[in-house]
Structures are given as structure tokens and as C-alpha cells.
Design a protein around this motif. Structure first.
Motif, PDB file in Angstrom:
ATOM      1  N   MET A  13      51.494  81.750 104.930  1.00  0.00           N
ATOM      2  CA  MET A  13      52.947  81.748 104.957  1.00  0.00           C
ATOM      3  C   MET A  13      53.493  81.221 103.625  1.00  0.00           C
ATOM      4  O   MET A  13      52.973  80.272 103.060  1.00  0.00           O
ATOM      5  CB  MET A  13      53.440  80.880 106.107  1.00  0.00           C
ATOM      6  N   THR A  14      54.517  81.851 103.159  1.00  0.00           N
ATOM      7  CA  THR A  14      55.120  81.478 101.884  1.00  0.00           C
ATOM      8  C   THR A  14      56.079  80.312 102.072  1.00  0.00           C
ATOM      9  O   THR A  14      56.933  80.336 102.955  1.00  0.00           O
ATOM     10  CB  THR A  14      55.881  82.677 101.290  1.00  0.00           C
ATOM     11  N   THR A  15      55.945  79.297 101.234  1.00  0.00           N
ATOM     12  CA  THR A  15      56.875  78.178 101.222  1.00  0.00           C
ATOM     13  C   THR A  15      58.042  78.528 100.309  1.00  0.00           C
ATOM     14  O   THR A  15      57.833  79.029  99.202  1.00  0.00           O
ATOM     15  CB  THR A  15      56.178  76.904 100.687  1.00  0.00           C
ATOM     16  N   ILE A  16      59.253  78.269 100.781  1.00  0.00           N
ATOM     17  CA  ILE A  16      60.448  78.500  99.976  1.00  0.00           C
ATOM     18  C   ILE A  16      61.028  77.152  99.596  1.00  0.00           C
ATOM     19  O   ILE A  16      61.273  76.311 100.461  1.00  0.00           O
ATOM     20  CB  ILE A  16      61.492  79.338 100.739  1.00  0.00           C
ATOM     21  N   THR A  17      61.224  76.951  98.291  1.00  0.00           N
ATOM     22  CA  THR A  17      61.837  75.711  97.814  1.00  0.00           C
ATOM     23  C   THR A  17      63.041  76.043  96.945  1.00  0.00           C
ATOM     24  O   THR A  17      63.148  77.146  96.400  1.00  0.00           O
ATOM     25  CB  THR A  17      60.838  74.849  97.017  1.00  0.00           C
ATOM     26  N   LEU A  18      63.929  75.085  96.832  1.00  0.00           N
ATOM     27  CA  LEU A  18      65.122  75.215  96.003  1.00  0.00           C
ATOM     28  C   LEU A  18      65.081  74.171  94.904  1.00  0.00           C
ATOM     29  O   LEU A  18      64.689  73.024  95.144  1.00  0.00           O
ATOM     30  CB  LEU A  18      66.396  75.000  96.828  1.00  0.00           C
ATOM     31  N   VAL A  19      65.498  74.563  93.714  1.00  0.00           N
ATOM     32  CA  VAL A  19      65.553  73.663  92.568  1.00  0.00           C
ATOM     33  C   VAL A  19      66.907  73.865  91.893  1.00  0.00           C
ATOM     34  O   VAL A  19      67.328  75.008  91.687  1.00  0.00           O
ATOM     35  CB  VAL A  19      64.422  73.971  91.557  1.00  0.00           C
ATOM     36  N   LEU A  20      67.553  72.776  91.562  1.00  0.00           N
ATOM     37  CA  LEU A  20      68.771  72.834  90.764  1.00  0.00           C
ATOM     38  C   LEU A  20      68.344  72.676  89.314  1.00  0.00           C
ATOM     39  O   LEU A  20      67.757  71.658  88.942  1.00  0.00           O
ATOM     40  CB  LEU A  20      69.734  71.707  91.162  1.00  0.00           C
ATOM     41  N   PHE A  70      62.467  82.401  91.109  1.00  0.00           N
ATOM     42  CA  PHE A  70      63.532  83.405  91.094  1.00  0.00           C
ATOM     43  C   PHE A  70      64.864  82.768  90.722  1.00  0.00           C
ATOM     44  O   PHE A  70      65.170  81.666  91.187  1.00  0.00           O
ATOM     45  CB  PHE A  70      63.746  83.988  92.502  1.00  0.00           C
ATOM     46  N   PRO A  71      65.700  83.489  89.990  1.00  0.00           N
ATOM     47  CA  PRO A  71      67.102  83.103  89.881  1.00  0.00           C
ATOM     48  C   PRO A  71      67.859  83.731  91.062  1.00  0.00           C
ATOM     49  O   PRO A  71      67.272  84.482  91.850  1.00  0.00           O
ATOM     50  CB  PRO A  71      67.537  83.756  88.564  1.00  0.00           C
ATOM     51  N   ALA A  72      69.145  83.476  91.163  1.00  0.00           N
ATOM     52  CA  ALA A  72      69.994  84.142  92.157  1.00  0.00           C
ATOM     53  C   ALA A  72      70.431  85.475  91.532  1.00  0.00           C
ATOM     54  O   ALA A  72      71.434  85.554  90.826  1.00  0.00           O
ATOM     55  CB  ALA A  72      71.183  83.273  92.521  1.00  0.00           C
ATOM     56  N   ILE A  73      69.650  86.511  91.770  1.00  0.00           N
ATOM     57  CA  ILE A  73      69.840  87.815  91.126  1.00  0.00           C
ATOM     58  C   ILE A  73      71.211  88.406  91.465  1.00  0.00           C
ATOM     59  O   ILE A  73      71.648  88.357  92.618  1.00  0.00           O
ATOM     60  CB  ILE A  73      68.704  88.774  91.544  1.00  0.00           C
ATOM     61  N   SER A  74      71.856  88.939  90.452  1.00  0.00           N
ATOM     62  CA  SER A  74      73.145  89.656  90.525  1.00  0.00           C
ATOM     63  C   SER A  74      74.365  88.767  90.762  1.00  0.00           C
ATOM     64  O   SER A  74      75.465  89.272  90.920  1.00  0.00           O
ATOM     65  CB  SER A  74      73.118  90.770  91.585  1.00  0.00           C
ATOM     66  N   VAL A 105      51.891  85.388  97.667  1.00  0.00           N
ATOM     67  CA  VAL A 105      52.532  84.298  96.923  1.00  0.00           C
ATOM     68  C   VAL A 105      52.681  83.109  97.858  1.00  0.00           C
ATOM     69  O   VAL A 105      53.168  83.234  98.981  1.00  0.00           O
ATOM     70  CB  VAL A 105      53.906  84.746  96.355  1.00  0.00           C
ATOM     71  N   GLU A 106      52.235  81.947  97.401  1.00  0.00           N
ATOM     72  CA  GLU A 106      52.257  80.754  98.237  1.00  0.00           C
ATOM     73  C   GLU A 106      53.585  80.021  98.188  1.00  0.00           C
ATOM     74  O   GLU A 106      54.005  79.433  99.182  1.00  0.00           O
ATOM     75  CB  GLU A 106      51.130  79.809  97.813  1.00  0.00           C
ATOM     76  N   GLU A 107      54.238  80.029  97.006  1.00  0.00           N
ATOM     77  CA  GLU A 107      55.531  79.356  96.881  1.00  0.00           C
ATOM     78  C   GLU A 107      56.516  80.241  96.142  1.00  0.00           C
ATOM     79  O   GLU A 107      56.238  80.711  95.038  1.00  0.00           O
ATOM     80  CB  GLU A 107      55.421  78.031  96.119  1.00  0.00           C
ATOM     81  N   VAL A 108      57.663  80.445  96.767  1.00  0.00           N
ATOM     82  CA  VAL A 108      58.803  81.074  96.107  1.00  0.00           C
ATOM     83  C   VAL A 108      59.807  79.970  95.863  1.00  0.00           C
ATOM     84  O   VAL A 108      60.221  79.267  96.784  1.00  0.00           O
ATOM     85  CB  VAL A 108      59.421  82.200  96.962  1.00  0.00           C
ATOM     86  N   ARG A 109      60.170  79.843  94.614  1.00  0.00           N
ATOM     87  CA  ARG A 109      61.109  78.798  94.204  1.00  0.00           C
ATOM     88  C   ARG A 109      62.385  79.476  93.711  1.00  0.00           C
ATOM     89  O   ARG A 109      62.350  80.275  92.779  1.00  0.00           O
ATOM     90  CB  ARG A 109      60.473  77.979  93.088  1.00  0.00           C
ATOM     91  N   PHE A 110      63.499  79.153  94.345  1.00  0.00           N
ATOM     92  CA  PHE A 110      64.783  79.628  93.863  1.00  0.00           C
ATOM     93  C   PHE A 110      65.339  78.561  92.938  1.00  0.00           C
ATOM     94  O   PHE A 110      65.583  77.432  93.361  1.00  0.00           O
ATOM     95  CB  PHE A 110      65.746  79.906  95.024  1.00  0.00           C
ATOM     96  N   VAL A 111      65.508  78.929  91.671  1.00  0.00           N
ATOM     97  CA  VAL A 111      65.996  77.996  90.661  1.00  0.00           C
ATOM     98  C   VAL A 111      67.465  78.332  90.425  1.00  0.00           C
ATOM     99  O   VAL A 111      67.792  79.389  89.882  1.00  0.00           O
ATOM    100  CB  VAL A 111      65.181  78.088  89.358  1.00  0.00           C
ATOM    101  N   LEU A 112      68.314  77.431  90.874  1.00  0.00           N
ATOM    102  CA  LEU A 112      69.748  77.680  90.907  1.00  0.00           C
ATOM    103  C   LEU A 112      70.440  76.860  89.831  1.00  0.00           C
ATOM    104  O   LEU A 112      70.228  75.652  89.727  1.00  0.00           O
ATOM    105  CB  LEU A 112      70.269  77.379  92.307  1.00  0.00           C
ATOM    106  N   PHE A 113      71.247  77.540  89.044  1.00  0.00           N
ATOM    107  CA  PHE A 113      71.792  76.986  87.814  1.00  0.00           C
ATOM    108  C   PHE A 113      72.862  75.923  88.018  1.00  0.00           C
ATOM    109  O   PHE A 113      73.008  75.034  87.204  1.00  0.00           O
ATOM    110  CB  PHE A 113      72.339  78.121  86.949  1.00  0.00           C
ATOM    111  N   ASP A 114      73.610  76.006  89.124  1.00  0.00           N
ATOM    112  CA  ASP A 114      74.663  75.007  89.326  1.00  0.00           C
ATOM    113  C   ASP A 114      74.666  74.512  90.776  1.00  0.00           C
ATOM    114  O   ASP A 114      74.034  75.092  91.653  1.00  0.00           O
ATOM    115  CB  ASP A 114      76.039  75.532  88.900  1.00  0.00           C
TER     116      ASP A 114
END
Length: 169
Positions: free
Chosen positions: A1-8, A118-122, A148-157
Motif C-alpha cells: 500500500m502506498t503511503t501518502i504524505t504532505l509537505v509544505l 508531486f506538486p499540485a498539478i494545474s 511506489v511506496e511513498e507519494v509525497r505532495f509538496v505544497l508551496f503555500d
């Protein structure tokens, strides 16, 4: 299972096997995430993009598709370039946005990548509403068949981070 994390933060400062670039179809750099990745990653990324254009992407990368290059000076092995759709209030393009995430994960799987940022595409100059973009991104990644074991959404603000955080539960 893929882990989803968020990063600012700044996606160009992330350490991952693959960093996803919200590219324009020319693959030759631009503004926003695309420009930042090309600037920090260095000329090696642009050189590979030019080779891809010369070899088989003469008309550019179609929206919703993904291709891979070196990561140059980024703290990653690869950059996965994907072209997000421009938001339209009169035409449903959500399938194209979902395709960006699916095709990027498929490319990452082909490389053996275990971590993908990943960024927040579009959601920048392409004006996709953040809440809808977060819904599509998270639903697509959760449903994806991927190694893929980890998907990281890297959010700019903070606003983007808060929207994704509210949707992640």
C-alpha cells in the motif's frame, strides 16, 4: 500500500527517487514549478528534454502524459515531466488531470522508484481550483496500482497544504 504524505515547501528541495514536474508541453522550461525544476536541476534536464523533442516528441508532450529525464542537480534520480490541463468551467478535463498522476506513477514504476514527490498539478497558472485538484490527485493516487511506496505532495503555500490536509482525512 502506498503511503501518502504532505509537505509544505519547495519541491526542488525534496529528496525522492522521482520528482514530478508540472511541465508545459514544450518541455523546455517555463514558469512556476517547471521553471524552478529547470533552474535548480541545471542544464542536464533541458538537454534531455531537447533530445526527447528531437527524437519522438516533436509536437511536444500531450496533456495527461508523462516522460522521464535525469534530475540533474536535484536530490532525486529522475524527473517525471507531465503536462496538466488548463482548467475550464465549460469542459470537464478532470480525466486529463487524473491521467497526469496515473501516468507519472506508471513512469515511476517503470524506473523502480519507491518515493515520488508531486506538486499540485494545474493549480498555478492553469487555474485549477485547489479543492477539486486535491480531490482528483488524492483519489487517483489512492486508486493507482503502483509499486511506489511513498507519494509525497509538496505544497508551496499554507493554503494549498490546508486544502490537501482537509481532504486526506
Amino acid at each position: 500500500m502506498t503511503t501518502i504524505t504532505l509537505v509544505l515547501g519547495d519541491i526542488t528541495r525534496e529528496s525522492a527517487d522521482a520528482i514530478v514536474n508540472a511541465a508545459n508541453s514544450s518541455l523546455l522550461g517555463g514558469g512556476g514549478v517547471d521553471g524552478a525544476i529547470h533552474r535548480r536541476g541545471g542544464p542536464e534536464i533541458l538537454e534531455e528534454c531537447r533530445r526527447l523533442r528531437a527524437a519522438h516528441l516533436g509536437g511536444g508532450l500531450p496533456t495527461g502524459q508523462a516522460v522521464v529525464t535525469t534530475a540533474g542537480r536535484l536530490d532525486a534520480r529522475w524527473v517525471v515531466h507531465t503536462v496538466g490541463p488548463v482548467f475550464s468551467a465549460s469542459e470537464d478535463r478532470s480525466g486529463l488531470l487524473a491521467s497526469c498522476y496515473r501516468e507519472s506513477l506508471k513512469a515511476a514504476d517503470g524506473l523502480g522508484a519507491r518515493t515520488v514527490a508531486f506538486p499540485a498539478i494545474s493549480t498555478g497558472v492553469y487555474r485549477w481550483p485547489m479543492d477539486d485538484a486535491a480531490r482528483i490527485a488524492l483519489e487517483t493516487v489512492r486508486a493507482a496500482r503502483t509499486s511506489v511506496e511513498e507519494v509525497r505532495f509538496v505544497l508551496f503555500d499554507q493554503r494549498a497544504y490546508d486544502v490537501f490536509a482537509a481532504r486526506i482525512g
